[in-house]
Write an enzyme that holds these catalytic residues in place. Structure first.
Site, PDB file in Angstrom:
ATOM      1  N   GLN A  78      22.889   3.246   1.793  1.00 24.16           N
ATOM      2  CA  GLN A  78      22.581   4.208   2.861  1.00 24.16           C
ATOM      3  C   GLN A  78      22.517   5.641   2.352  1.00 24.16           C
ATOM      4  O   GLN A  78      22.320   6.558   3.150  1.00 24.16           O
ATOM      5  CB  GLN A  78      23.654   4.126   3.963  1.00 24.16           C
ATOM      6  CG  GLN A  78      23.652   2.825   4.735  1.00 24.16           C
ATOM      7  CD  GLN A  78      22.440   2.658   5.638  1.00 24.16           C
ATOM      8  OE1 GLN A  78      21.729   3.619   5.943  1.00 24.16           O
ATOM      9  NE2 GLN A  78      22.192   1.443   6.076  1.00 24.16           N
ATOM     10  N   HIS A 134      30.012  -2.510   4.777  1.00 20.97           N
ATOM     11  CA  HIS A 134      29.022  -3.469   5.259  1.00 20.97           C
ATOM     12  C   HIS A 134      29.457  -4.849   4.754  1.00 20.97           C
ATOM     13  O   HIS A 134      30.083  -4.954   3.689  1.00 20.97           O
ATOM     14  CB  HIS A 134      27.674  -3.070   4.641  1.00 20.97           C
ATOM     15  CG  HIS A 134      26.489  -3.832   5.131  1.00 20.97           C
ATOM     16  ND1 HIS A 134      26.170  -5.090   4.673  1.00 20.97           N
ATOM     17  CD2 HIS A 134      25.520  -3.508   6.018  1.00 20.97           C
ATOM     18  CE1 HIS A 134      25.052  -5.502   5.261  1.00 20.97           C
ATOM     19  NE2 HIS A 134      24.636  -4.562   6.085  1.00 20.97           N
ATOM     20  N   ASP A 185      28.373   1.333  -3.282  1.00 21.23           N
ATOM     21  CA  ASP A 185      27.279   0.778  -2.495  1.00 21.23           C
ATOM     22  C   ASP A 185      26.487   1.964  -1.935  1.00 21.23           C
ATOM     23  O   ASP A 185      26.881   2.590  -0.966  1.00 21.23           O
ATOM     24  CB  ASP A 185      27.851  -0.094  -1.373  1.00 21.23           C
ATOM     25  CG  ASP A 185      26.788  -0.545  -0.391  1.00 21.23           C
ATOM     26  OD1 ASP A 185      25.601  -0.207  -0.590  1.00 21.23           O
ATOM     27  OD2 ASP A 185      27.149  -1.230   0.578  1.00 21.23           O
ATOM     28  N   CYS A 241      26.681  -5.361  10.980  1.00 21.98           N
ATOM     29  CA  CYS A 241      27.185  -6.028   9.762  1.00 21.98           C
ATOM     30  C   CYS A 241      28.443  -5.333   9.258  1.00 21.98           C
ATOM     31  O   CYS A 241      28.629  -5.181   8.032  1.00 21.98           O
ATOM     32  CB  CYS A 241      26.134  -6.065   8.651  1.00 21.98           C
ATOM     33  SG  CYS A 241      24.708  -7.025   9.067  1.00 21.98           S
TER      34      CYS A 241
HETATM   35  C1  LIG Z   1      25.940   0.116   3.484  1.00 22.52           C
HETATM   36  C2  LIG Z   1      25.056  -1.063   3.233  1.00 22.52           C
HETATM   37  N1  LIG Z   1      25.290  -1.833   2.180  1.00 22.52           N
HETATM   38  C3  LIG Z   1      24.531  -2.897   1.896  1.00 22.52           C
HETATM   39  C4  LIG Z   1      23.468  -3.237   2.698  1.00 22.52           C
HETATM   40  C5  LIG Z   1      22.640  -4.417   2.342  1.00 22.52           C
HETATM   41  O1  LIG Z   1      21.364  -4.016   2.017  1.00 22.52           O
HETATM   42  P1  LIG Z   1      20.194  -5.090   1.869  1.00 22.52           P
HETATM   43  O2  LIG Z   1      20.257  -5.966   3.078  1.00 22.52           O
HETATM   44  O3  LIG Z   1      18.980  -4.292   1.818  1.00 22.52           O
HETATM   45  O4  LIG Z   1      20.472  -5.851   0.658  1.00 22.52           O
HETATM   46  C6  LIG Z   1      23.194  -2.476   3.829  1.00 22.52           C
HETATM   47  C7  LIG Z   1      22.121  -2.849   4.757  1.00 22.52           C
HETATM   48  O5  LIG Z   1      22.136  -2.520   5.922  1.00 22.52           O
HETATM   49  C8  LIG Z   1      24.003  -1.349   4.094  1.00 22.52           C
HETATM   50  O6  LIG Z   1      23.761  -0.581   5.146  1.00 22.52           O
END
Ligand SMILES: Cc1ncc(COP(=O)(O)O)c(C=O)c1O
Length: 405
Positions: A202, A122, A199, A363
């Protein structure tokens, strides 16, 4: 009442119509719907306990502090942290990764150091590293992925050279749902002495995650993707590392003593929580943890895996639909394209049938590029979905093809 109904009934927003069609919510990777217990926990705080935390000696402040710190303990237990202090409340996974990049990486990296990520990240797990590379002279390396949407582990091993200082990767891909072998990836990174960042935005809404077992240095989560409120998430970090780190932001609550000559930081985790935090959000997240524990990961995982297989069958039976990155280990994401119809048009037609999916680059522009695409359709599942939802998805996609294909 069967469990399926109990779960579906717990989510008030699911019981509405879009136009004259019942809502079919298949966008949980963007954000999950919220169970009534989370909504109630947030309302209860504002209706009964609203006060600032850690500072007041009056009853409301103590109640609010207890609820906030109770939520920290709930998250620590759910994720197998060694102690509650290893949980830092932040705005979400994005802020968690930026905290690591600026608070941990920036003071430690220099020219010649490398940060290794993967092609399926992401943007939240790409851009913070690009910023820190610019600031320090370090460089970014990328592990490629294979056609089935899994990480090319041979390439990963080759890229793990002694110059790699930090390795950061998603536990679960938001765009295609791949569940990565994070424990193995962390162990390999440790062999070359790299710091590991996972991360988990998900993952936690779908899989049982145990950070002690994964043995990563940092793990980032987003509350709103695990039935909690928006604007709250956590950075989990190994206690010793957090202690060594300087704070990222300065302000109230992150200090023990302030004078113009010298300021003394507060203890971990408070030294990373400057200012008034999202108290209601943390309390809501604590309630979301209770909800997950009540349903149980075993139930969630088996239900979602059944739905995933069913959904893949539904989509594969439609001429012109192509699944993208449909790996075997997948946390409930159906990524697909439709011949001759742009994903945004598919999404618009589906919405007219009450079916909410996500379309676009999710994203994850580099991942789209890897598949030679600029956008996909993404239907993402959660424990409140059922096979009827997927039949509706299939019918609506067929309609989109009939109208636009
Ligand atoms: C894999 C992953 N990492 C990071 C994020 C960022 O999360 P947040 O926007 O809640 O900070 C997302 C959000 O879609 C995500 O899917």
């Amino acid at each position: 009442m069967v469990l399926e109904q109990v779960i579906a009934d717990a989510f008030p927003a699911l019981h509405q119509t879009i136009g004259d069609k019942p809502l079919i919510y298949l966008d949980s990777a963007a954000t999950t719907q919220k169970p009534q217990c989370v909504i109630d926990a947030v309302s209860h705080y504002y209706e009964h306990d609203n006060a600032n935390i850690h500072r007041g000696i009056h009853t409301l402040s103590m109640r609010a502090t207890n609820a906030y710190e109770g939520a920290r303990k709930r998250v620590a237990t759910l994720l197998g942290a060694s102690r509650p202090e290893e949980v830092i409340f932040v705005r979400g996974a994005t802020e968690a990764i930026n905290l690591i990049a600026q608070g941990f990486a920036r003071p430690r990296l220099a020219q010649g150091d490398e940060i290794l990520i993967t092609e399926m990240e992401h943007h939240s797990n790409i851009v913070p590293w690009q910023i820190v590379c610019k600031q320090t002279g370090a460089s970014l390396k990328v592990t490629p992925i294979l056609d089935d949407g899994t990480i090319d582990m041979d390439a990963y091993k080759e890229l793990l050279t002694p110059d790699v200082s930090i390795v950061s990767f998603a536990h679960v891909s938001n765009a295609i749902g791949t569940i990565n072998p994070v424990k193995e990836m962390c162990a390999l990174a440790k062999e070359i002495g790299a710091t590991t960042v996972v991360d988990g935005a998900q993952a936690v809404g779908h899989l049982h995650v145990d950070v002690s077992d994964i043995d990563c240095d940092f793990y980032a989560i987003s509350g709103h993707k695990m039935f909690g409120p928006t604007g709250i998430g956590c950075l989990l970090g190994k206690y010793d590392i957090l202690q060594e780190m300087d704070p990222w932001q300065g302000g109230g609550d992150m200090i023990l003593a302030v004078s113009f000559e010298e300021t003394v930081w507060n203890a971990v985790p408070f030294k990373f929580e400057a200012g008034t935090p999202n108290i209601a959000g943390a309390i809501g997240l604590g309630a979301a943890v209770n909800f997950i524990e009540k349903i149980g990961y075993e139930t969630m995982e088996s239900k979602e895996q059944e739905l995933l297989a069913y959904g893949r069958g539904v989509l594969q039976a439609i001429d012109g639909v192509k699944l993208i990155g449909a790996s075997e280990h997948n946390a409930g994401v159906l990524a697909f394209t439709v011949d001759k119809v742009h994903p945004h048009d598919v999404g618009t037609i589906l919405d007219s049938f009450g079916v909410a999916i996500r379309t676009g680059n999710h994203c994850a522009e580099p991942l789209m590029k890897r598949f030679g695409l600029t956008a996909t359709c993404r239907a993402s599942l959660s424990v409140y979905n059922n096979t009827d939802d997927l039949d509706c998805l299939g019918s609506a996609v067929k309609e989109a093809i009939r109208i636009l294909g």
